[in-house]
Design a protein around this motif. Structure first.
Motif, PDB file in Angstrom:
ATOM      1  N   ARG A 195     -21.037  -7.552  -8.166  1.00 31.84           N
ATOM      2  CA  ARG A 195     -19.754  -8.191  -7.815  1.00 31.84           C
ATOM      3  C   ARG A 195     -19.543  -9.446  -8.669  1.00 31.84           C
ATOM      4  NH1 ARG A 195     -19.618  -7.273  -1.166  1.00 31.84           N
ATOM      5  NH2 ARG A 195     -18.765  -5.154  -1.302  1.00 31.84           N
ATOM      6  N   LYS A 196     -20.598 -10.239  -8.813  1.00 32.85           N
ATOM      7  CA  LYS A 196     -20.510 -11.433  -9.653  1.00 32.85           C
ATOM      8  C   LYS A 196     -20.249 -11.043 -11.118  1.00 32.85           C
ATOM      9  CE  LYS A 196     -22.966 -15.700 -10.901  1.00 32.85           C
ATOM     10  NZ  LYS A 196     -22.616 -15.634 -12.320  1.00 32.85           N
ATOM     11  N   ALA A 197     -20.903  -9.973 -11.581  1.00 24.40           N
ATOM     12  CA  ALA A 197     -20.739  -9.522 -12.973  1.00 24.40           C
ATOM     13  C   ALA A 197     -19.292  -9.116 -13.256  1.00 24.40           C
ATOM     14  CB  ALA A 197     -21.678  -8.354 -13.258  1.00 24.40           C
ATOM     15  N   ALA A 198     -18.651  -8.454 -12.291  1.00 25.81           N
ATOM     16  CA  ALA A 198     -17.249  -8.038 -12.470  1.00 25.81           C
ATOM     17  C   ALA A 198     -16.336  -9.256 -12.566  1.00 25.81           C
ATOM     18  CB  ALA A 198     -16.824  -7.138 -11.311  1.00 25.81           C
ATOM     19  N   VAL A 199     -16.534 -10.212 -11.660  1.00 22.90           N
ATOM     20  CA  VAL A 199     -15.708 -11.430 -11.665  1.00 22.90           C
ATOM     21  C   VAL A 199     -15.937 -12.218 -12.958  1.00 22.90           C
ATOM     22  CG1 VAL A 199     -15.232 -13.628 -10.495  1.00 22.90           C
ATOM     23  CG2 VAL A 199     -15.642 -11.560  -9.137  1.00 22.90           C
ATOM     24  N   ASP A 200     -17.201 -12.339 -13.359  1.00 23.61           N
ATOM     25  CA  ASP A 200     -17.534 -13.080 -14.596  1.00 23.61           C
ATOM     26  C   ASP A 200     -16.889 -12.434 -15.824  1.00 23.61           C
ATOM     27  OD1 ASP A 200     -18.997 -14.861 -13.123  1.00 23.61           O
ATOM     28  OD2 ASP A 200     -20.974 -14.081 -13.704  1.00 23.61           O
ATOM     29  N   ALA A 201     -16.876 -11.089 -15.869  1.00 23.08           N
ATOM     30  CA  ALA A 201     -16.291 -10.380 -17.014  1.00 23.08           C
ATOM     31  C   ALA A 201     -14.788 -10.656 -17.102  1.00 23.08           C
ATOM     32  CB  ALA A 201     -16.546  -8.874 -16.894  1.00 23.08           C
ATOM     33  N   VAL A 202     -14.133 -10.708 -15.948  1.00 27.90           N
ATOM     34  CA  VAL A 202     -12.689 -11.010 -15.913  1.00 27.90           C
ATOM     35  C   VAL A 202     -12.450 -12.454 -16.373  1.00 27.90           C
ATOM     36  CG1 VAL A 202     -10.698 -11.327 -14.384  1.00 27.90           C
ATOM     37  CG2 VAL A 202     -12.136  -9.294 -14.136  1.00 27.90           C
ATOM     38  N   ARG A 203     -13.276 -13.363 -15.850  1.00 23.72           N
ATOM     39  CA  ARG A 203     -13.132 -14.791 -16.206  1.00 23.72           C
ATOM     40  C   ARG A 203     -13.323 -14.991 -17.714  1.00 23.72           C
ATOM     41  NH1 ARG A 203     -15.542 -17.230 -11.338  1.00 23.72           N
ATOM     42  NH2 ARG A 203     -13.595 -17.933 -10.420  1.00 23.72           N
ATOM     43  N   LYS A 204     -14.318 -14.311 -18.262  1.00 25.58           N
ATOM     44  CA  LYS A 204     -14.632 -14.450 -19.696  1.00 25.58           C
ATOM     45  C   LYS A 204     -13.478 -13.923 -20.549  1.00 25.58           C
ATOM     46  CE  LYS A 204     -17.707 -14.945 -23.200  1.00 25.58           C
ATOM     47  NZ  LYS A 204     -16.759 -15.122 -24.289  1.00 25.58           N
ATOM     48  N   LEU A 205     -12.927 -12.780 -20.187  1.00 27.81           N
ATOM     49  CA  LEU A 205     -11.808 -12.212 -20.948  1.00 27.81           C
ATOM     50  C   LEU A 205     -10.614 -13.167 -20.915  1.00 27.81           C
ATOM     51  CD1 LEU A 205     -10.479  -9.941 -22.555  1.00 27.81           C
ATOM     52  CD2 LEU A 205      -9.980  -8.763 -20.402  1.00 27.81           C
ATOM     53  N   SER A 206     -10.331 -13.681 -19.735  1.00 30.78           N
ATOM     54  CA  SER A 206      -9.209 -14.614 -19.562  1.00 30.78           C
ATOM     55  C   SER A 206      -9.399 -15.862 -20.441  1.00 30.78           C
ATOM     56  CB  SER A 206      -9.138 -15.002 -18.082  1.00 30.78           C
ATOM     57  OG  SER A 206      -7.957 -15.665 -17.798  1.00 30.78           O
ATOM     58  N   GLN A 207     -10.614 -16.390 -20.426  1.00 33.78           N
ATOM     59  CA  GLN A 207     -10.978 -17.572 -21.234  1.00 33.78           C
ATOM     60  C   GLN A 207     -10.846 -17.256 -22.730  1.00 33.78           C
ATOM     61  OE1 GLN A 207     -14.905 -18.705 -20.016  1.00 33.78           O
ATOM     62  NE2 GLN A 207     -15.027 -20.399 -21.440  1.00 33.78           N
ATOM     63  N   GLY A 267     -16.469  -2.463  -1.020  1.00 33.93           N
ATOM     64  CA  GLY A 267     -17.533  -1.458  -1.140  1.00 33.93           C
ATOM     65  C   GLY A 267     -18.265  -1.565  -2.473  1.00 33.93           C
ATOM     66  N   GLU A 268     -18.354  -0.430  -3.184  1.00 34.30           N
ATOM     67  CA  GLU A 268     -19.065  -0.406  -4.472  1.00 34.30           C
ATOM     68  C   GLU A 268     -18.121  -0.506  -5.675  1.00 34.30           C
ATOM     69  OE1 GLU A 268     -21.311   3.226  -4.283  1.00 34.30           O
ATOM     70  OE2 GLU A 268     -22.769   2.394  -2.865  1.00 34.30           O
ATOM     71  N   LYS A 269     -16.854  -0.812  -5.406  1.00 30.71           N
ATOM     72  CA  LYS A 269     -15.856  -0.738  -6.487  1.00 30.71           C
ATOM     73  C   LYS A 269     -16.082  -1.750  -7.613  1.00 30.71           C
ATOM     74  CE  LYS A 269     -12.172   2.006  -4.714  1.00 30.71           C
ATOM     75  NZ  LYS A 269     -10.727   2.193  -4.553  1.00 30.71           N
ATOM     76  N   TYR A 270     -16.625  -2.925  -7.288  1.00 29.46           N
ATOM     77  CA  TYR A 270     -16.829  -3.915  -8.347  1.00 29.46           C
ATOM     78  C   TYR A 270     -17.883  -3.449  -9.354  1.00 29.46           C
ATOM     79  CZ  TYR A 270     -13.865  -7.555  -6.189  1.00 29.46           C
ATOM     80  OH  TYR A 270     -12.799  -8.266  -5.693  1.00 29.46           O
ATOM     81  N   ARG A 271     -18.811  -2.593  -8.902  1.00 29.76           N
ATOM     82  CA  ARG A 271     -19.787  -2.035  -9.851  1.00 29.76           C
ATOM     83  C   ARG A 271     -19.055  -1.226 -10.922  1.00 29.76           C
ATOM     84  NH1 ARG A 271     -23.381   1.819  -6.890  1.00 29.76           N
ATOM     85  NH2 ARG A 271     -21.659   3.231  -7.291  1.00 29.76           N
ATOM     86  N   GLU A 272     -18.059  -0.445 -10.495  1.00 30.45           N
ATOM     87  CA  GLU A 272     -17.309   0.392 -11.439  1.00 30.45           C
ATOM     88  C   GLU A 272     -16.372  -0.450 -12.316  1.00 30.45           C
ATOM     89  OE1 GLU A 272     -18.569   3.311 -11.790  1.00 30.45           O
ATOM     90  OE2 GLU A 272     -19.818   2.780 -10.070  1.00 30.45           O
ATOM     91  N   ILE A 273     -15.843  -1.546 -11.756  1.00 25.41           N
ATOM     92  CA  ILE A 273     -15.018  -2.467 -12.568  1.00 25.41           C
ATOM     93  C   ILE A 273     -15.900  -3.074 -13.667  1.00 25.41           C
ATOM     94  CG2 ILE A 273     -13.756  -4.670 -12.578  1.00 25.41           C
ATOM     95  CD1 ILE A 273     -12.807  -3.969  -9.694  1.00 25.41           C
ATOM     96  N   ALA A 274     -17.094  -3.556 -13.269  1.00 19.43           N
ATOM     97  CA  ALA A 274     -18.019  -4.156 -14.254  1.00 19.43           C
ATOM     98  C   ALA A 274     -18.383  -3.140 -15.334  1.00 19.43           C
ATOM     99  CB  ALA A 274     -19.273  -4.672 -13.542  1.00 19.43           C
ATOM    100  N   ARG A 275     -18.652  -1.901 -14.914  1.00 19.83           N
ATOM    101  CA  ARG A 275     -19.012  -0.851 -15.880  1.00 19.83           C
ATOM    102  C   ARG A 275     -17.848  -0.610 -16.858  1.00 19.83           C
ATOM    103  NH1 ARG A 275     -22.713   2.967 -14.495  1.00 19.83           N
ATOM    104  NH2 ARG A 275     -22.112   2.989 -12.287  1.00 19.83           N
ATOM    105  N   ALA A 276     -16.637  -0.501 -16.308  1.00 17.66           N
ATOM    106  CA  ALA A 276     -15.458  -0.243 -17.151  1.00 17.66           C
ATOM    107  C   ALA A 276     -15.202  -1.393 -18.122  1.00 17.66           C
ATOM    108  CB  ALA A 276     -14.227  -0.005 -16.274  1.00 17.66           C
ATOM    109  N   MET A 277     -15.627  -2.605 -17.742  1.00 11.60           N
ATOM    110  CA  MET A 277     -15.429  -3.769 -18.619  1.00 11.60           C
ATOM    111  C   MET A 277     -16.576  -3.949 -19.608  1.00 11.60           C
ATOM    112  SD  MET A 277     -13.463  -6.550 -16.247  1.00 11.60           S
ATOM    113  CE  MET A 277     -12.904  -7.502 -17.686  1.00 11.60           C
ATOM    114  N   GLY A 278     -17.494  -2.973 -19.627  1.00 11.64           N
ATOM    115  CA  GLY A 278     -18.553  -2.993 -20.639  1.00 11.64           C
ATOM    116  C   GLY A 278     -19.811  -3.736 -20.241  1.00 11.64           C
ATOM    117  N   VAL A 279     -19.933  -4.103 -18.952  1.00 15.62           N
ATOM    118  CA  VAL A 279     -21.166  -4.783 -18.501  1.00 15.62           C
ATOM    119  C   VAL A 279     -22.304  -3.762 -18.472  1.00 15.62           C
ATOM    120  CG1 VAL A 279     -22.272  -6.027 -16.588  1.00 15.62           C
ATOM    121  CG2 VAL A 279     -19.848  -6.449 -17.117  1.00 15.62           C
ATOM    122  N   GLU A 280     -23.449  -4.133 -19.037  1.00 15.96           N
ATOM    123  CA  GLU A 280     -24.580  -3.191 -19.087  1.00 15.96           C
ATOM    124  C   GLU A 280     -25.516  -3.364 -17.887  1.00 15.96           C
ATOM    125  OE1 GLU A 280     -26.373  -3.602 -22.928  1.00 15.96           O
ATOM    126  OE2 GLU A 280     -24.607  -2.847 -23.975  1.00 15.96           O
TER     127      GLU A 280
END
Length: 382
Positions: free
Chosen positions: A320-332, A296-309
């Motif tokens: 959805r892509k922004a949430a995945v990218d934020a996780v990948r970047k943190l991991s890296q 649903g819309e949950k990845y929008r809230e994940i991205a927001r919580a991870m500081g994506v503007e």
């Protein structure tokens, strides 16, 4: 249908919190502690910080340290025998998930001896009595085992990990003292921190998620995203933030379950002894992409919580892509490998996929899956 939440009776948070252990033990009328801690923590004096608190208060204890990462049936059974011989009436578990999981299994079997084979505890075993009282002191900021009703044991013979879920195993007291985590090396800080992020994200999108656990998980995602990089650099603020963030994640996922990131990580841990946090971190972005259509819309809230503007201006595909990218970047940023090339072997994939599908975490995954689709996910990272 009602929603259940199970938490510790008491928890203490903040630097110096271990000082509260003596008063808790005395106040509960405990006589002798069975201290479960792994050999490295004993060797490097981390366990000793808690032993000093017990010594200063004149409290008796015995130390059990036949514990390894990914604890085995044998670790539990020798622990049960040692507990019986010790004359102890409570457990102090000091360590990461391995020490706490071993302590939970020992405590459950002492109170429910009909499960002494250990294997019969898999899933939701019908134990009748609460485990021996546990005071849990985490030394990693990741597993949140101090606040969960879960523990994971490795069956060496069958090369698989099994998850046990039992409200009778939750520690009565959790002591979350960031000073107990300050000696964690960078790699372990990164891996356990990504485990905590995986708990928060999987718990947020799992099938059983609801309003109260969403509150825990979104706050945990925010705190972990802000503090993990600092914790890896051993800053005081980073350590304190991660100690709290991982606990809040535990308050949530323990009560609603996880998904196939954990199922797949358990299989890798059982076959290759891969550190659990590392396995989760490698798998998380890829599995998030796979699960996206069911969220649903949950990845929008994940991205927001991870500081994506600007997430409110994004399309579903974009956030959805922004949430995945934020996780990948943190991991890296914290030095986690990007794939399984150095870990998994092609000939093991069918067994890994079958193990992951049979795992207790799989049914909670937001997207229904199959052995074939799990195998394809493993292969995409090899």
């Amino acid at each position: 249908m009602s929603n259940r939440i199970v938490l510790n009776e008491t928890s203490y948070h903040g630097a110096g919190a271990i000082q509260e252990i003596a008063a808790e033990a005395k106040g509960r009328g405990f006589q002798k502690a069975f201290v479960c801690s792994d050999p490295d923590l004993v060797k490097f004096g981390v366990t000793g910080k808690v032993l000093k608190v017990l010594d200063d208060a004149g409290l008796a204890y015995e130390v059990y340290s036949n514990i390894k990462a990914n604890p085995t049936i044998e670790n539990v059974q020798t622990g049960v025998a040692a507990f019986k011989a010790s004359g102890a009436d409570y457990i102090v578990a000091i360590g990461g998930g391995s020490s706490m999981d071993t302590a939970k299994a020992i405590g459950i079997i002492i109170a429910n001896p009909e499960f002494e084979d250990v294997r019969s505890l898999e899933g939701t075993a019908a134990t009748k009595k609460p485990c021996v009282p546990i005071i849990a002191v985490p030394t990693t900021a990741g597993t949140a085992a101090e606040v969960t009703i879960n523990y994971v044991i490795t069956d060496v013979e069958k090369k698989r990990k099994f998850v046990c879920v039992d409200t009778h195993d939750i520690p009565v007291v959790a002591v979350i003292d960031p000073e107990m985590m300050s000696s964690m090396p960078k790699g372990l800080t990164a891996a356990t921190g990504m485990d905590a992020l995986t708990h928060a994200i999987e718990g947020y999108i799992t099938k059983a998620a609801w309003e109260m656990t969403d509150m825990f998980h979104l706050k945990a995602i925010e705190i972990i995203s802000k503090n993990l990089r600092g914790a890896v650099e051993n800053t005081k603020e980073g350590r304190e933030g991660m100690a709290l963030g991982q606990y809040i994640a535990g308050m949530g996922f323990s009560n609603v379950g996880l998904g196939i990131v954990h199922s797949m990580a358990h299989a890798l841990g059982a076959v290759y002894d891969t550190p659990h946090g590392v396995a989760n971190a490698i798998l998380l972005p890829t599995v998030m992409e796979y699960n996206a259509p069911a969220t649903g819309e949950k990845y929008r809230e994940i991205a927001r919580a991870m500081g994506v503007e600007g997430v409110d201006q994004m399309s579903q595909e974009e956030y959805r892509k922004a949430a995945v990218d934020a996780v990948r970047k943190l991991s890296q940023d914290v030095g986690i490998p990007a794939d399984l090339k150095e870990i998994a072997k092609e000939e093991d994939v069918p067994f890994l996929a079958e193990s992951a599908y049979a795992d207790a975490c799989r049914p909670g995954n937001p997207r229904d899956t199959s052995v074939e689709e799990i195998a394809a996910l493993y292969r995409s990272l090899m």
